[in-house]
Structures are given as structure tokens and as C-alpha cells.
Design a protein around this motif. Structure first.
Motif, PDB file in Angstrom:
ATOM      1  N   GLY A 187       0.840  -1.194   0.000  1.00 54.75           N
ATOM      2  CA  GLY A 187       0.000   0.000   0.000  1.00 54.75           C
ATOM      3  C   GLY A 187       0.869   1.236   0.000  1.00 54.75           C
ATOM      4  N   GLU A 188       0.607   2.122  -0.944  1.00 52.85           N
ATOM      5  CA  GLU A 188       1.402   3.332  -1.069  1.00 52.85           C
ATOM      6  C   GLU A 188       0.551   4.572  -0.875  1.00 52.85           C
ATOM      7  OE1 GLU A 188       4.776   3.862  -1.516  1.00 52.85           O
ATOM      8  OE2 GLU A 188       4.690   1.783  -0.872  1.00 52.85           O
ATOM      9  N   PRO A 189       1.109   5.583  -0.221  1.00 55.97           N
ATOM     10  CA  PRO A 189       0.354   6.828  -0.081  1.00 55.97           C
ATOM     11  C   PRO A 189       0.213   7.516  -1.430  1.00 55.97           C
ATOM     12  CG  PRO A 189       2.572   7.085   0.785  1.00 55.97           C
ATOM     13  CD  PRO A 189       2.405   5.638   0.414  1.00 55.97           C
ATOM     14  N   GLU A 190      -0.858   8.259  -1.573  1.00 58.35           N
ATOM     15  CA  GLU A 190      -1.059   9.035  -2.788  1.00 58.35           C
ATOM     16  C   GLU A 190      -0.186  10.280  -2.723  1.00 58.35           C
ATOM     17  OE1 GLU A 190      -5.296   9.572  -3.099  1.00 58.35           O
ATOM     18  OE2 GLU A 190      -5.631   7.426  -2.874  1.00 58.35           O
ATOM     19  N   ASP A 191      -0.220  11.074  -3.784  1.00 58.31           N
ATOM     20  CA  ASP A 191       0.625  12.261  -3.860  1.00 58.31           C
ATOM     21  C   ASP A 191       0.276  13.328  -2.831  1.00 58.31           C
ATOM     22  OD1 ASP A 191       1.981  11.126  -5.977  1.00 58.31           O
ATOM     23  OD2 ASP A 191       0.802  12.148  -7.507  1.00 58.31           O
TER      24      ASP A 191
ATOM     25  N   ASP B 225      -1.739  13.278   4.229  1.00 56.28           N
ATOM     26  CA  ASP B 225      -0.928  12.600   5.234  1.00 56.28           C
ATOM     27  C   ASP B 225      -0.800  11.129   4.860  1.00 56.28           C
ATOM     28  OD1 ASP B 225       0.020  11.263   7.508  1.00 56.28           O
ATOM     29  OD2 ASP B 225      -1.103  12.526   8.885  1.00 56.28           O
ATOM     30  N   PRO B 226       0.422  10.601   4.747  1.00 57.22           N
ATOM     31  CA  PRO B 226       0.595   9.190   4.374  1.00 57.22           C
ATOM     32  C   PRO B 226      -0.133   8.214   5.296  1.00 57.22           C
ATOM     33  CG  PRO B 226       2.704  10.328   4.353  1.00 57.22           C
ATOM     34  CD  PRO B 226       1.696  11.282   4.934  1.00 57.22           C
ATOM     35  N   LEU B 227      -0.355   8.612   6.549  1.00 57.21           N
ATOM     36  CA  LEU B 227      -1.010   7.709   7.488  1.00 57.21           C
ATOM     37  C   LEU B 227      -2.520   7.630   7.298  1.00 57.21           C
ATOM     38  CD1 LEU B 227       1.012   8.433  10.738  1.00 57.21           C
ATOM     39  CD2 LEU B 227       1.345   6.638   9.025  1.00 57.21           C
ATOM     40  N   THR B 228      -3.065   8.423   6.402  1.00 59.89           N
ATOM     41  CA  THR B 228      -4.495   8.347   6.119  1.00 59.89           C
ATOM     42  C   THR B 228      -4.790   7.476   4.908  1.00 59.89           C
ATOM     43  OG1 THR B 228      -4.496  10.334   4.729  1.00 59.89           O
ATOM     44  CG2 THR B 228      -4.906  10.638   7.100  1.00 59.89           C
ATOM     45  N   HIS B 229      -3.760   6.963   4.245  1.00 60.61           N
ATOM     46  CA  HIS B 229      -3.941   6.139   3.053  1.00 60.61           C
ATOM     47  C   HIS B 229      -3.900   4.650   3.413  1.00 60.61           C
ATOM     48  CE1 HIS B 229      -3.766   9.626   0.447  1.00 60.61           C
ATOM     49  NE2 HIS B 229      -2.761  10.050   1.193  1.00 60.61           N
ATOM     50  N   PRO B 230      -4.674   3.842   2.717  1.00 59.12           N
ATOM     51  CA  PRO B 230      -4.747   2.409   3.043  1.00 59.12           C
ATOM     52  C   PRO B 230      -3.413   1.677   2.883  1.00 59.12           C
ATOM     53  CG  PRO B 230      -6.521   3.037   1.556  1.00 59.12           C
ATOM     54  CD  PRO B 230      -5.583   4.194   1.635  1.00 59.12           C
TER      55      PRO B 230
ATOM     56  N   ASN C 279      -5.200  -1.506   7.448  1.00 61.90           N
ATOM     57  CA  ASN C 279      -5.477  -0.157   7.914  1.00 61.90           C
ATOM     58  C   ASN C 279      -6.020   0.572   6.697  1.00 61.90           C
ATOM     59  OD1 ASN C 279      -5.333   2.624   8.565  1.00 61.90           O
ATOM     60  ND2 ASN C 279      -3.858   2.147  10.177  1.00 61.90           N
ATOM     61  N   GLY C 280      -7.335   0.766   6.672  1.00 59.18           N
ATOM     62  CA  GLY C 280      -8.004   1.356   5.525  1.00 59.18           C
ATOM     63  C   GLY C 280      -7.975   2.860   5.515  1.00 59.18           C
ATOM     64  N   GLY C 281      -7.215   3.462   6.380  1.00 53.91           N
ATOM     65  CA  GLY C 281      -7.166   4.907   6.542  1.00 53.91           C
ATOM     66  C   GLY C 281      -7.408   5.218   8.003  1.00 53.91           C
ATOM     67  N   PHE C 282      -7.355   6.452   8.343  1.00 48.92           N
ATOM     68  CA  PHE C 282      -7.451   6.862   9.739  1.00 48.92           C
ATOM     69  C   PHE C 282      -8.712   6.304  10.401  1.00 48.92           C
ATOM     70  CE2 PHE C 282      -7.201   9.863  13.285  1.00 48.92           C
ATOM     71  CZ  PHE C 282      -5.848   9.786  13.533  1.00 48.92           C
ATOM     72  N   GLY C 283      -8.527   5.518  11.463  1.00 49.37           N
ATOM     73  CA  GLY C 283      -9.641   4.964  12.220  1.00 49.37           C
ATOM     74  C   GLY C 283     -10.359   3.796  11.564  1.00 49.37           C
ATOM     75  N   LYS C 284      -9.744   3.164  10.572  1.00 47.56           N
ATOM     76  CA  LYS C 284     -10.381   2.057   9.855  1.00 47.56           C
ATOM     77  C   LYS C 284      -9.461   0.836   9.868  1.00 47.56           C
ATOM     78  CE  LYS C 284     -12.672   5.170   6.642  1.00 47.56           C
ATOM     79  NZ  LYS C 284     -12.722   5.610   5.243  1.00 47.56           N
ATOM     80  N   ALA C 285      -9.372   0.168  10.992  1.00 50.29           N
ATOM     81  CA  ALA C 285      -8.493  -0.988  11.140  1.00 50.29           C
ATOM     82  C   ALA C 285      -9.321  -2.267  11.183  1.00 50.29           C
ATOM     83  CB  ALA C 285      -7.669  -0.857  12.413  1.00 50.29           C
ATOM     84  N   PHE C 286      -8.792  -3.309  10.526  1.00 50.15           N
ATOM     85  CA  PHE C 286      -9.482  -4.588  10.433  1.00 50.15           C
ATOM     86  C   PHE C 286      -8.465  -5.720  10.534  1.00 50.15           C
ATOM     87  CE2 PHE C 286     -11.589  -1.463   7.793  1.00 50.15           C
ATOM     88  CZ  PHE C 286     -12.919  -1.559   8.154  1.00 50.15           C
ATOM     89  N   HIS C 287      -8.876  -6.816  11.163  1.00 55.70           N
ATOM     90  CA  HIS C 287      -8.120  -8.066  11.107  1.00 55.70           C
ATOM     91  C   HIS C 287      -8.790  -8.945  10.070  1.00 55.70           C
ATOM     92  CE1 HIS C 287      -5.578  -7.101  14.439  1.00 55.70           C
ATOM     93  NE2 HIS C 287      -6.554  -7.064  15.314  1.00 55.70           N
ATOM     94  N   LEU C 288      -7.991  -9.571   9.217  1.00 47.45           N
ATOM     95  CA  LEU C 288      -8.541 -10.447   8.180  1.00 47.45           C
ATOM     96  C   LEU C 288      -7.927 -11.829   8.299  1.00 47.45           C
ATOM     97  CD1 LEU C 288      -8.075  -7.404   6.643  1.00 47.45           C
ATOM     98  CD2 LEU C 288      -9.518  -8.635   5.059  1.00 47.45           C
TER      99      LEU C 288
END
Length: 158
Positions: free
Chosen positions: A81-85, A88-93, A142-151
Motif C-alpha cells: 500500500g502506497e500513499p497518494e501524492d 498525510d501518508p497515514l491516512t492512506h490504506p 489499515n483502511g485509513g485513519f480509524g479504519k483498522a481490520f483483522h482479516l
């Protein structure tokens, strides 16, 4: 986390599964974490990756430390998963895959690999390059800020 604090991990739903599969399918490189035989600290290396039949595959040189590690201790993790241009990089999946590596048939996967990573034509046939298939055992999305999931591995099935 105390009993008064809600878990930051959300229940895994179809939207999270789709995002996880999309990250896996679109990834062309990642950070591979392995255990070196003579070290206690994890070793991380950037590797090329292509999802083939729902599993990440790696084309790596036998001369590299991470390949030597995988052959002696096949349990590993791959961060994709790479941040977009912008932003904040921590908000990207991004997603960490926990997996077990096994040698794959490099010759049969050549066309698929080169379609995804055409520049690999320069070294694909080098005799020291091997293909690994990573069998996903678990993942943390981590789908973005506040969106964490275990799969689980079953979450990656279509």
C-alpha cells in the motif's frame, strides 16, 4: 485498551475485504519482513510483488539476505500500500500480510509476471532468481485513519 475503551479494530465487512483484495491485486512492491537465521531483529527489504491467483508472489535473487532467510524460515510479513501524492501518508490504506513462503514454478509464471512488471524482462531468466508464493495466514488492514481490520485467509477468496 481498557474495558471502557472500544476496540479500534472494526468488524471485517465486505467493504474491508474488497479494499484488501484491491491492495493485494494492485501492489507491485512491498516491504518484506523476514527472520535471518543468525539475528534476533527482523530484517526488512523492498521486493517486487504480483498477486497471482489471489496470492502474492515474489521474484527474488538467491544472493539476497531475504531469500536466504525465506529458505530457512518461511514465515514472513509483507507490507503493501502506497500513499497518494497528497495528504498525510497515514491516512492512506495499507495492509500487512502474515504469510508462509514456498517456492513457486517460475517458468510457468513468466508471462503473468512480465505483464505486470515488464522491466523484469532484464533479469527474469537469471538463474539465481527464484519465485516464491506467499500463502496468506492473516492480515491487518489499515483502511485509513480509524479504519483498522483483522482479516483471515478466507477473506481474500473471491
Amino acid at each position: 485498551m481498557t474495558k471502557d475503551q472500544p476496540s479500534p479494530i472494526r468488524p471485517t465487512d465486505d467493504e474491508a475485504r474488497l479494499l484488501a483484495r484491491t491492495l493485494l491485486t494492485e501492489a507491485r512492491f512491498g516491504a518484506l519482513a523476514v527472520s535471518l537465521p543468525d539475528q534476533t531483529a527482523p530484517y526488512v527489504s523492498r521486493v517486487a510483488t504480483v498477486a497471482i491467483e489471489g496470492a502474492p508472489h515474489l521474484l527474488v535473487s538467491e544472493l539476497s539476505l531475504h531469500t536466504k532467510a525465506l529458505t530457512t524460515h518461511p514465515d514472513c510479513s509483507l507490507l503493501i500500500g502506497e500513499p497518494e501524492d497528497r495528504g498525510d501518508p497515514l491516512t492512506h490504506p495499507r495492509m500487512t500480510l502474515m504469510a508462509r513462503a514456498e517456492i513457486a514454478d517460475k517458468a510457468s509464471l513468466k508471462e503473468t509476471w512480465l505483464e505486470a512488471i515488464p522491466k523484469a524482462k532484464l533479469y527474469y531468466d537469471f538463474t539465481d532468481f527464484v519465485m516464491f508464493r506467499l500463502t496468506i495466514t492473516k492480515a491487518h488492514l489499515n483502511g485509513g485513519f480509524g479504519k483498522a481490520f483483522h482479516l483471515e485467509a478466507s477473506d481474500f477468496a473471491n
